[in-house]
Design a protein around this motif. Structure first.
Motif, PDB file in Angstrom:
ATOM      1  N   TYR A 224      28.683  32.500 -29.274  1.00 47.03           N
ATOM      2  CA  TYR A 224      28.207  33.890 -29.208  1.00 47.03           C
ATOM      3  C   TYR A 224      26.781  33.999 -29.724  1.00 47.03           C
ATOM      4  O   TYR A 224      25.944  34.679 -29.147  1.00 47.03           O
ATOM      5  N   ALA A 225      26.530  33.307 -30.861  1.00 43.59           N
ATOM      6  CA  ALA A 225      25.184  33.344 -31.414  1.00 43.59           C
ATOM      7  C   ALA A 225      24.219  32.614 -30.483  1.00 43.59           C
ATOM      8  O   ALA A 225      23.070  33.024 -30.310  1.00 43.59           O
ATOM      9  N   ALA A 226      24.686  31.534 -29.863  1.00 44.57           N
ATOM     10  CA  ALA A 226      23.827  30.788 -28.953  1.00 44.57           C
ATOM     11  C   ALA A 226      23.418  31.663 -27.767  1.00 44.57           C
ATOM     12  O   ALA A 226      22.252  31.705 -27.370  1.00 44.57           O
ATOM     13  N   TYR A 228      23.290  34.879 -27.723  1.00 48.65           N
ATOM     14  CA  TYR A 228      22.352  35.860 -28.278  1.00 48.65           C
ATOM     15  C   TYR A 228      20.951  35.251 -28.408  1.00 48.65           C
ATOM     16  O   TYR A 228      19.951  35.927 -28.207  1.00 48.65           O
TER      17      TYR A 228
ATOM     18  N   LEU B 301      23.527  40.747 -22.985  1.00 46.10           N
ATOM     19  CA  LEU B 301      24.726  40.006 -23.362  1.00 46.10           C
ATOM     20  C   LEU B 301      25.959  40.485 -22.607  1.00 46.10           C
ATOM     21  O   LEU B 301      27.036  39.924 -22.768  1.00 46.10           O
ATOM     22  N   PRO B 321      18.838  37.198 -22.452  1.00 45.57           N
ATOM     23  CA  PRO B 321      18.198  37.464 -23.745  1.00 45.57           C
ATOM     24  C   PRO B 321      16.851  36.770 -23.914  1.00 45.57           C
ATOM     25  O   PRO B 321      15.961  37.296 -24.570  1.00 45.57           O
ATOM     26  N   ARG B 325      13.359  38.668 -24.840  1.00 51.63           N
ATOM     27  CA  ARG B 325      12.527  38.363 -26.012  1.00 51.63           C
ATOM     28  C   ARG B 325      11.091  38.084 -25.586  1.00 51.63           C
ATOM     29  O   ARG B 325      10.161  38.443 -26.295  1.00 51.63           O
ATOM     30  N   ARG B 338      29.107  36.685 -36.207  1.00 55.02           N
ATOM     31  CA  ARG B 338      29.545  36.250 -34.894  1.00 55.02           C
ATOM     32  C   ARG B 338      28.368  36.082 -33.942  1.00 55.02           C
ATOM     33  O   ARG B 338      28.320  35.139 -33.171  1.00 55.02           O
ATOM     34  N   ARG B 339      27.412  37.017 -34.010  1.00 55.52           N
ATOM     35  CA  ARG B 339      26.319  37.006 -33.058  1.00 55.52           C
ATOM     36  C   ARG B 339      25.005  36.512 -33.641  1.00 55.52           C
ATOM     37  O   ARG B 339      24.241  35.825 -32.995  1.00 55.52           O
ATOM     38  N   GLY B 340      24.742  36.935 -34.858  1.00 53.03           N
ATOM     39  CA  GLY B 340      23.386  36.813 -35.363  1.00 53.03           C
ATOM     40  C   GLY B 340      23.023  35.461 -35.929  1.00 53.03           C
ATOM     41  O   GLY B 340      21.860  35.116 -36.008  1.00 53.03           O
ATOM     42  N   LEU B 341      24.031  34.692 -36.339  1.00 57.31           N
ATOM     43  CA  LEU B 341      23.727  33.442 -37.023  1.00 57.31           C
ATOM     44  C   LEU B 341      24.597  32.311 -36.520  1.00 57.31           C
ATOM     45  O   LEU B 341      25.741  32.519 -36.145  1.00 57.31           O
ATOM     46  N   LEU B 353      16.199  30.869 -34.129  1.00 64.50           N
ATOM     47  CA  LEU B 353      17.146  31.063 -33.030  1.00 64.50           C
ATOM     48  C   LEU B 353      16.595  32.100 -32.043  1.00 64.50           C
ATOM     49  O   LEU B 353      16.244  33.201 -32.422  1.00 64.50           O
TER      50      LEU B 353
END
Lengths: 344, 502
Positions: A224-226, A228, B301, B321, B325, B338-341, B353
Motif C-alpha cells: 500500500y505504501a509502495a 502511494y 490510488l 501517484p 507528484r 498502512r499508506r504513508g510509511l 518514498l
C-alpha cells in the motif's frame, strides 16, 4: 542493528540445536553420535572427492535458494522453482543440442541464456496472472510445476527421446558444455559454482544498492505504501517473478551444461523445493543463501558416509527438518510480536 | 483511590508512582497526551493489568484484582474505545449477554427486555432496545455499552476517549447522560485529550505526562492553558493565528466525481468543488462518508468511475501517484502506517518514498545512500523529528514523529497542492500545534490545501472554506466565521444547508 545479529544468530543456533537433537536420536538407536558426525563431516569435506561432490551439489541449490529468496523479498511466494528449473533445463538442452560446430565462446552463453529465458517465461506466466487477475502465485506455480514436469516427461519419452532405459534427451554439443575446472574421478567441478556465487552477489547489489531494489523491497514490506510512493505494483510483480524464474532456470541450465550434459527426468529432483528451505535458512539474504545451500549439500553428501558407520542417512532429514522448523518458528514468534505492536 | 501506581513495560515506565484520587459522585477527567499512560492506568483499575507497585482502594477498601471480573464485582464498569458488541444481535440481547436471565434452561427474553428498558429510561439513554447493533449509529452503540456496565451494577464508570467517534450533537447528548448519571450518585472517570470537553464536563482533573501525574486540578479554578502546559511541559498555543489572505488562481478543480468503495458501492456521488492557491478547503464529515475514497481518487490510488479532476486546467483524472507528484501534488495520507510509511525501512529510506527515483537520490539506477542520509538529516533538523537517528526503522518512532516524518517528506519537495487527510489523528497537543502551524505557513506561501478531517476543531481553525460531506455528497459549503458547530454538525448528519437555513 539488533535485527541483523538476530538474523545471523537464529540459523546458526538452529543448526546447533538440530544437531544436538539428532545426536540424542543416534544414541537412542545405539550408536555413537560423535562417530556418526565425524563420518558425516569427512564424507562432506574429508577429501578432494568428497569436497568436490559437495560443491557440485551446492551449485544448483544456491540458485534455487536465490530464486525463492528473491521472491520472498518482493512479497511473492514462488513455489514454482522446481518447474522453472525444469523448463530452464529443457530449453537449454534443446538449444545446446543444436549448436554443433559453434565455438564455446558463443555456445556456452547462448545455452545459458536460453535456460534463463525458459525459467523466466515459465515464472512470468504466474506473475502475469497475479498482476492481471489476482490469482495467487502459490496456486499457479504449483500448477505450472506439474505442467512442466509432465511436459518434460513427454518430451524425453517422445520427440526428444534417445536410446533405451532411462528416458533421456540427446547430449548437448560439446561446445555447449561447461569446461571442468577440476576433474576428480568421474566428477567434474565446473565453473557453474562461480556463476551461482556471482548470481548471489548480483542479487545482493540489486536489492541493496539500486533503486529497483528499493522498489522491490518496498512492495514486499508494504504494497500500500509502495503504491502511494508511485511504484507500480503489477509491474513489480511481473518483474520479480521473472527474475525469480530466471534464477531457477539458470539452475536447470547449469545442471544440463555442467553435470548431465543432457536432460534427464531426474534432473530437477526436488532441488526447486529445496530452494524454499534454503531461502528460509538463509533468511532470504543472498550471502546467507550461499551458506544455507552449502549446509544442505554437505548434509546430503555427508550422510552417505555416515551410513558406513551404521547410522541411517535419514538422520540428516531430521536435522534439516528441525533447522527449518526452528528458523520458521522464529518467524512465527516475530510475526506475533509485530502484530501485537500494530494492534497497540 | 489509586496510590503510587507503578507499571513498567520492557523499556518504558508507563506509570511512575501515579496517584489518582476520585471522589464519589464526581466526574473526574484524566487528561494527557498519547502515551502519557492514561489507558495503562485505567486498565489496572479495571483489572486488565496488574500494577508492579502501589495500591488500589475502592470505597476505602484495599483491593487487588486478578481480572475484569473482580473489578465488576467491586462495581467498576468500563466503556472501551472500541466497542465490544455483537453486531447482529439487538441492543438488549447485547446488554444481557453473559448474564442472561433464565426461565429454567431457557433465555427469559421478556424479562431481559424489561430490565434493559427500565435502565435505559431511568437514565434518559433513549436506546431503541430492539434495534440491531449494526443498524445503530455509533453514538447509540456507545449508550448500549453504558447500559451494559449499569446492568452489571457499576457505580464507577470509566469512559476511555468516549467522544473520539461522536459528532458534536452526539457529544452533547452524551454529556447530558453523564450529568444524569452523576446526579444519581454514580462516579465517572472520563479519559480525554480534548481540553474544551474536559472543561465542560468534569469536576476535577488529573493531568498526566510521560507516565507521571503532573497536576491535580479543580476544573472551576483552572483554564485550558494551564492544563495544556501540564500536559506538554511547556506553553502551548492552542489556537493558531490565521491571517486573512486573498486566495489566488484555481489550482484543483473536481467536476462531478464518482468513486466506488472496496465493496463496489458508490462512495463518492457526483462531487464538485475547487481549491485555489493559498487557500485551505476543509472537508468535514463523520468517518466513512466517502472521504477516504475521495482522497484516494484524487491522489491516483483509486479508480475514478465518472467525472474529471483538473490541476491548473490540465486533466489529471486517473493519473498515477508518480505523475501527480511530478505535477507538484503531494499527499499526507490518513493512515500513516498502512499508506504513508514502509515501517520496516529505516527513516532515511522513508523520507524519499515517492521521490526515490529522482536525482540526486538515484543516480543511474543506483541509490546514493550518502546523499539520502544527508537529506534525511537536514529534514530531521528542520522538522524536529526525534530521535535524531535516520537509521532507525520507521516503526520505532512514536506516532507523532512518524507523522512528522511524512509531513517533512511531503512538504520538502515544494508542493503546489497538498491533499491532507487526518493530519493530526492520534497526535498530542505539541505535535498538533506544529502540524497546524506548518500547514498554515504552506497556505500563506501560496500552496492550495485540501484538508480532510474528522476533528471539527481542526477544520474550523484551519479552513478558509468548509465543505461538509454526508453519504458521498456535499451537503453544503460554509465559511468558518459565518457558521456554527451546530450547523456543520447538522450537515454532518445528512441535512442540506438549504434545509437548515430555510
Amino acid at each position: 542493528m539488533n535485527r541483523r545479529i538476530w538474523a545471523f544468530l537464529v540459523p546458526i543456533l538452529s543448526v546447533v540445536f538440530a544437531l544436538i537433537v539428532a545426536a540424542v536420536i543416534i544414541v537412542l538407536i545405539g550408536q555413537n553420535p560423535l562417530v556418526a558426525y565425524k563420518a558425516m563431516v569427512l564424507g562432506a569435506f574429508g577429501n578432494v572427492q568428497a569436497f568436490t561432490d559437495t560443491i557440485i551439489k551446492t551449485t544448483p541449490l544456491i540458485l534455487t535458494g536465490l530464486a525463492v529468496g528473491f521472491g520472498f523479498r518482493a512479497g511473492l511466494f514462488n513455489i514454482g522453482a522446481e518447474g522453472q528449473m525444469i523448463m530452464g533445463g529443457i530449453l537449454a538442452t534443446v538449444v545446446g543440442m543444436n549448436l554443433r560446430g559453434i565455438p564455446p565462446a558463443l555456445a556456452v552463453p547462448l545455452t545459458m541464456l536460453f535456460g534463463i529465458l525458459g525459467g523466466m517465461a515459465w515464472a512470468s506466466i504466474a506473475g502475469y496472472l497475479k498482476a492481471k487477475t489476482g490469482a495467487h502465485e502459490v496456486v499457479t506455480t504449483i500448477m505450472l510445476n506439474w505442467i512442466a514436469s509432465h511436459l518434460s516427461s513427454y518430451l524425453i519419452t517422445g520427440p526428444l527421446a534417445v536410446g533405451s532405459g532411462t528416458p533421456k534427451s540427446p547430449e548437448i554439443a560439446p561446445s555447449a558444455k561447461l569446461p571442468p575446472i577440476l576433474t576428480v574421478g568421474a566428477m567434474e567441478l565446473t565453473s557453474g559454482i562461480v556463476i551461482s556465487v556471482l548470481s548471489a552477489f548480483l542479487m545482493y547489489i540489486l536489492l541493496e544498492k539500486t533503486t529497483t531494489g528499493y522498489e522491490v523491497k518496498a512492495v514486499g514490506f508494504n504494497p500500500y505504501a509502495a503504491e502511494y510512493g508511485g511504484i507500480s505494483i503489477s509491474k513489480n510483480i511481473v518483474m520479480c517473478m521473472a527474475i525469480s524464474g530466471a534464477l531457477a532456470g539458470l539452475a536447470g541450465a547449469l545442471e544440463v551444461m555442467g553435470q548431465y550434459h543432457r536432460f534427464l527426468g531426474t534432473l530437477s529432483g526436488g532441488k526447486g523445493f529445496d530452494g524454499i528451505s534454503i531461502a528460509l535458512i538463509g533468511q532470504n539474504h543472498p550471502i546467507g543463501i550461499i551458506f544455507a545451500a552449502l549446509l544442505i549439500a554437505a548434509l546430503r553428501t555427508g550422510s552417505n558416509n555416515m551410513q558406513f558407520v551404521g547410522v541411517p542417512k535419514h538422520i540428516v532429514t531430521i536435522v534439516q527438518g528441525i533447522v527449518i522448523f526452528l528458523v520458521a518458528a522464529d518467524r512465527i514468534v516475530r510475526t506475533i510480536v509485530i502484530r501485537k505492536k500494530v494492534k497497540r | 483511590m489509586m496510590k503510587g501506581i507503578v507499571k513498567k513495560f520492557p523499556g518504558v515506565v508507563a506509570n511512575d508512582h501515579v496517584d489518582l484520587f476520585v471522589e464519589k459522585g464526581e466526574i473526574h477527567a484524566v487528561v494527557g497526551e498519547n502515551g502519557a499512560g492514561k489507558t495503562t492506568l485505567m486498565n489496572q483499575l479495571y483489572g486488565l493489568l496488574k500494577p508492579d507497585e502501589g495500591e488500589i482502594y475502592i470505597f476505602g477498601k484495599k483491593v487487588s484484582f486478578s481480572g475484569p471480573g473482580d473489578a465488576i464485582k467491586h462495581k467498576i464498569g468500563m466503556v472501551h474505545q472500541h466497542f465490544m458488541l455483537v453486531n447482529n444481535l439487538t441492543a438488549f440481547e447485547n446488554v444481557v449477554l453473559g448474564m442472561e436471565p433464565r426461565k429454567g434452561i431457557f433465555f427469559d427474553r421478556k424479562r431481559a427486555r424489561e430490565e434493559v428498558k427500565k435502565l435505559s429510561e431511568e437514565y434518559g439513554l433513549f436506546v431503541d432496545i430492539d434495534a440491531k447493533i449494526e443498524d445503530m449509529p455509533v453514538g447509540m452503540q456507545q449508550r448500549v455499552e453504558i447500559i451494559k456496565t449499569l446492568l452489571r451494577g457499576a457505580e464507577i464508570l470509566i469512559l476511555d476517549e468516549p467522544t473520539a467517534v461522536l459528532t458534536p450533537q452526539e457529544t452533547k447528548e452524551l454529556f447530558e447522560i453523564l450529568r444524569k448519571l452523576k446526579q444519581s450518585g454514580k462516579t465517572i472517570i472520563f479519559i480525554s485529550h480534548k481540553l474544551n470537553e474536559v472543561m465542560e464536563i468534569s469536576d476535577r482533573i488529573t493531568v498526566m505526562r510521560q507516565g507521571k501525574a503532573t497536576g491535580n486540578l479543580i476544573t472551576s479554578q483552572t483554564n485550558p492553558r494551564e492544563i495544556a502546559r501540564l500536559m506538554v511541559g511547556r506553553d502551548v498555543v492552542l489556537t493558531v493565528e490565521k491571517t486573512s489572505r486573498e486566495p489566488g488562481e484555481v489550482i484543483l478543480e473536481v467536476q462531478d466525481l464518482w468513486v466506488k468503495d472496496n465493496r463496489g458501492l458508490d462512495a463518492v456521488k457526483g462531487v464538485s468543488f475547487a481549491v485555489r492557491e493559498g487557500e485551505i478547503v476543509g472537508i468535514a464529515g463523520v468517518a466513512g462518508n466517502g472521504q477516504t475514497e475521495l482522497v484516494e481518487a484524487l491522489t491516483g490510488l483509486r479508480r475514478v468511475e465518472k467525472g474529471r479532476v483538473l490541476f491548473r486546467k490540465h486533466e489529471i483524472t486517473g493519473k498515477n501517484p508518480k505523475i501527480l507528484r511530478d505535477f507538484g501534488i503531494f499527499h499526507i495520507p490518513e493512515d500513516r502506517l498502512r499508506r504513508g510509511l514502509v515501517t520496516a525501512y529505516p527513516a532515511y529510506f522513508n523520507v524519499i518514498l515517492g521521490r526515490h527515483m529522482m536525482f540526486p537520490f538515484s543516480k543511474n539506477g543506483f541509490l546514493d545512500h550518502k546523499e539520502i542520509r544527508k537529506f534525511a538529516e537536514e529534514l530531521f533538523e528542520r522538522f524536529d523529528v526525534r530521535p535524531r537517528n535516520v537509521d532507525l526503522p520507521a516503526e520505532n518512532f512514536s506516532g507523532g514523529n512518524q507523522q512528522k516524518l511524512i509531513v517533512a517528506r511531503e512538504l520538502s519537495f515544494s508542493p503546489k497542492l497538498l491533499i491532507v487527510a487526518q493530519p493530526t489523528r492520534g497526535l498530542d497537543v505539541g505535535a498538533i500545534e506544529f502540524i497546524h502551524r506548518t500547514l498554515l505557513s504552506m497556505r500563506d506561501s501560496g500552496v492550495g490545501i485540501l484538508l480532510v478531517s474528522m476533528e471539527l476543531d481542526e477544520i474550523f481553525s484551519l479552513s478558509d472554506r468548509i465543505l461538509v460531506v454526508y453519504g458521498g455528497e456535499i451537503m453544503g459549503e460554509v465559511k468558518p466565521e459565518e457558521t456554527t458547530m451546530e450547523e456543520v454538525g447538522l450537515m454532518m448528519t445528512g441535512h442540506r444547508l438549504e434545509e437548515i437555513r430555510r
